[in-house]
Structures are given as structure tokens and as C-alpha cells.
Design an enzyme around this catalytic site. Structure first.
Site, short mmCIF file in Angstrom:
data_model
loop_
_atom_site.label_atom_id
_atom_site.label_comp_id
_atom_site.label_asym_id
_atom_site.label_seq_id
_atom_site.Cartn_x
_atom_site.Cartn_y
_atom_site.Cartn_z
CG HIS A 151 6.78 -7.11 -1.34
ND1 HIS A 151 7.62 -6.29 -2.06
CD2 HIS A 151 5.74 -6.33 -0.92
CE1 HIS A 151 7.12 -5.06 -2.08
NE2 HIS A 151 5.97 -5.07 -1.41
CG HIS A 190 5.71 -0.79 -1.27
ND1 HIS A 190 4.34 -0.83 -1.12
CD2 HIS A 190 6.17 0.04 -0.30
CE1 HIS A 190 3.99 -0.08 -0.10
NE2 HIS A 190 5.08 0.47 0.42
CG ASP A 199 2.58 -2.18 -4.95
OD1 ASP A 199 1.48 -2.65 -4.68
OD2 ASP A 199 3.39 -1.77 -4.09
CG ASP A 203 0.68 0.33 -2.95
OD1 ASP A 203 0.73 0.38 -4.20
OD2 ASP A 203 1.29 -0.53 -2.29
#
Length: 344
Positions: A158, A195, A193, A282
Site C-alpha cells: 500500500h 486488498h 492479498d 488475509d
């Protein structure tokens, strides 16, 4: 398999983050990396410590002003009256007025996004250590290893060139990918991931030597919200080298693995010299940060699909916050991955 790890990650341990206006326990804890490390050692994988890397490889990806901020923020923050032990931004720069002030209070909101990227006294050292872990794993495959795993913490995908957020400060996979592209030629990144890897996408969005693919939950409702949509395809030389595969909420193994198949087809067509994986656990059903519903067997299937790639592979750890399941999910992924690698 060789893996890289740095104990410096333990210096970054903010106890709390801000979610929906409430101070809550930080999911991104040192226990995450310790659980993964235990699994790797129990399985007999070979640990390699990172060397002292030249800062130029981090500076090749990240803005000089941002790096100056990260490296000096904590002592400057602590000089403020009534400063808290953790750095949390309370004012943010609007995209239309991105002017960097000289004050630490202004810079915190200029360089950090939201409440999920607090900084503590040891954050900078831990982030640099994590980037070195990624670089060391990249060097291992550049020097002849078929695969290597970078146990990075804090995670990185990120982090933009000049902006941190979502637990991330330095973009480990981008730093490693840029290094390998400079050594081997063009490379690909697959981010699985839950996200979207918004920072990674931004860093390579106008480049043709790094092909980026991300399989993730729908960003309309899941962090990072503002990037990760299917129509984001790259710009300029990078057009066609960015592929986002957002998935509906509660997607289970068949849908998730189908998207990974689609992503791997795109990567095989690109024919990179090496493949880097932003490996998040995740997507697991029950992970407190996820809206996907992948099983442990799903991670085994992902390992099999990724392991079928015949070039060198660097696995770089990103998210995964259900600590008691991390070792089990890593073991399943690596079992599928190594089985597919040995079949080639």
C-alpha cells in the site's frame, strides 16, 4: 527453500490504530511474523539474513522527501507539546493541494494516509529492514535460486512512492521488482492479498518493464477504496501492463482461484524473466480484515498455480491477520507451490 528474515521488524509494534473513528487494537503485530517464522523453521527451510543494502535501491522507488520524513518523523514529533507516543495524522492534504509544509504536524498528514499507518520509535528501522529482506530474496534468485521467500514485516504494497498507508511504509515488492528488472530485464508481480496493491500499481503504472496483476476484494467496499478497479490498465508505456481482478464480497475458493488462473495467463503471455508474489493470507475466511472467504485448501491451490511458472519466483509477505491460522495457511501454500515447482 531459502527464506530471508530480519528481527528488526519487532521494533515496529504500535499497539493501536484508528478504524471508523475508533481506537482499536492493531492487527499488524509482531506476532504475525513470529508465527510465520516458526512455521518455516519447523518445516526445515533455510534462513538467510539480509546484507547491508545500499540505500539507492530504496531511493530508486521512493521519493527523497518521503524518505527524509520517515527517517526523521519520530524525534521531530516527540518535540511537540503533549506529543503522543504514536504518530497519527489528524489533518490530510487534499489531492488538489498537495503542497508539503515544513512542520511535522503538516507532513504527517501529507505523507501518511488514514489511521492504519501509525509510526512508533522503531518504525523506520523496521521498514528499512523489511525492504532489505525483500532485496535479499530477490538477490538469491538473481544469483541462481529457483525460488526464495521474503518474510517481510511491516508489509509494503500500500506504500506509494511518496505516501504510506494501510500498515505500509516502504513498498517491499516494488523495491525488489525494480531491482530484478534492472538485473534481469522485465518482471511481473502477482498480488493475491485481499486488498488491492494500490501503491505497487501506482509505482509501475507508466512502466512496461513490470507487469502488475492484482486479485483482490471489491474496492468499492474494501480498503484501499480509491484504486483497484478493472478499468485501470496502465498509462503511456505501461498501458496494458496493469490488470486488476476485483472479486465480489464473500468469494470462495473457485472464484478466487479462477481469478488467479486468469492472472497467471496474463503473466505467462508477458513472459517475464522473474515473477514476484505479493503473498497475503488475509483472503482467508475469518480474517478480521477481509471480505473474501478462501480456505486453507484454497491457498494450497494458489501455490500450485503459481508454482507452475517455470522462471524464478520471489514470494514477498504482505497481509494476513488471523495469527493462529497463519502457519497452517503458509504450510498449505508452500506445499502446493513446491510440489508444482518440483514437477517442472
Amino acid at each position: 527453500m531459502k527464506f530471508t528474515f530480519s528481527p528488526l521488524h519487532r521494533q515496529h509494534a504500535p499497539a493501536q490504530i484508528v478504524v471508523r473513528g475508533t481506537m482499536v487494537a492493531n492487527l499488524e503485530s509482531p506476532e504475525r511474523a513470529d508465527a510465520l517464522l516458526k512455521q518455516l523453521l519447523d518445516q526445515g527451510h533455510e534462513q538467510v539474513s539480509p546484507q547491508g543494502w545500499d540505500q539507492k535501491w530504496i531511493a530508486a522507488v521512493h521519493d527523497a522527501g518521503y524518505l527524509e520524513f520517515l527517517s526523521t518523523a519520530y524525534p521531530r514529533w516527540r518535540e511537540l507539546p503533549n506529543a503522543t507516543p504514536l504518530i497519527h495524522p489528524h489533518a490530510f492534504a487534499h489531492y488538489s493541494s498537495r503542497r508539503c509544509p515544513s512542520s511535522i504536524q503538516g507532513q504527517v498528514g501529507f505523507y501518511l494516509a488514514g489511521g492504519s499507518s501509525p509510526m512508533a520509535e522503531g518504525t523506520w528501522d523496521a521498514a528499512v529492514g523489511s525492504a532489505h529482506v525483500a532485496l535479499e530474496a530477490a538477490k538469491l534468485v538473481q544469483e541462481g535460486e529457483r525460488e526464495a521467500y521474503a518474510l517481510c514485516r511491516p508489509p509494503g504494497h500500500h506504500a506509494y512512492a511518496d505516501f504510506g498507508g494501510g500498515f505500509c511504509y516502504l513498498n517491499n515488492v516494488a523495491i525488489a521488482a525494480n531491482y530484478l528488472a534492472s538485473q534481469l530485464g522485465r518482471v511481473a508481480i502477482l498480488d493475491i492479498d485481499t486488498h488491492h496493491g494500490n501503491g505497487t500499481q501506482s509505482i509501475f503504472y507508466k512502466r512496461s518493464d513490470v507487469h502488475f496483476v492484482s486479485v483482490h476484494g471489491d474496492p468499492n467496499v474494501l480498503f484501499p477504496f480509491y484504486a483497484g478497479y478493472a478499468d485501470e490498465r496502465g498509462e503511456g508505456e505501461g498501458e496494458g501492463h496493469n490488470l486488476n481482478l476485483p472479486l465480489p464480497l464473500k468469494s470462495e475458493d473457485p472464484v478466487w482461484l479462477g481469478a488467479i488462473d486468469q492472472g497467471m495467463e496474463s503473466i505467462q503471455s508477458y513472459a517475464p524473466k522473474a515473477l514476484l508474489i505479493s503473498l497475503g493470507f488475509d483472503p482467508f475466511k475469518g480474517d478480521p480484515s477481509s471480505d473474501l472467504a478462501v480456505s486453507t485448501e484454497g491457498f494450497r491451490g494458489a501455490g500450485e498455480r503459481i508454482g507452475a511458472y517455470r522462471g524464478p519466483v520471489v514470494l514477498i509477505q504482505e497481509g494476513g491477520y488471523l495469527v493462529e491460522k497463519l502457519g497452517e495457511n503458509l504450510a498449505a501454500f508452500l506445499e502446493g507451490f513446491m510440489r508444482a515447482r518440483s514437477a517442472g
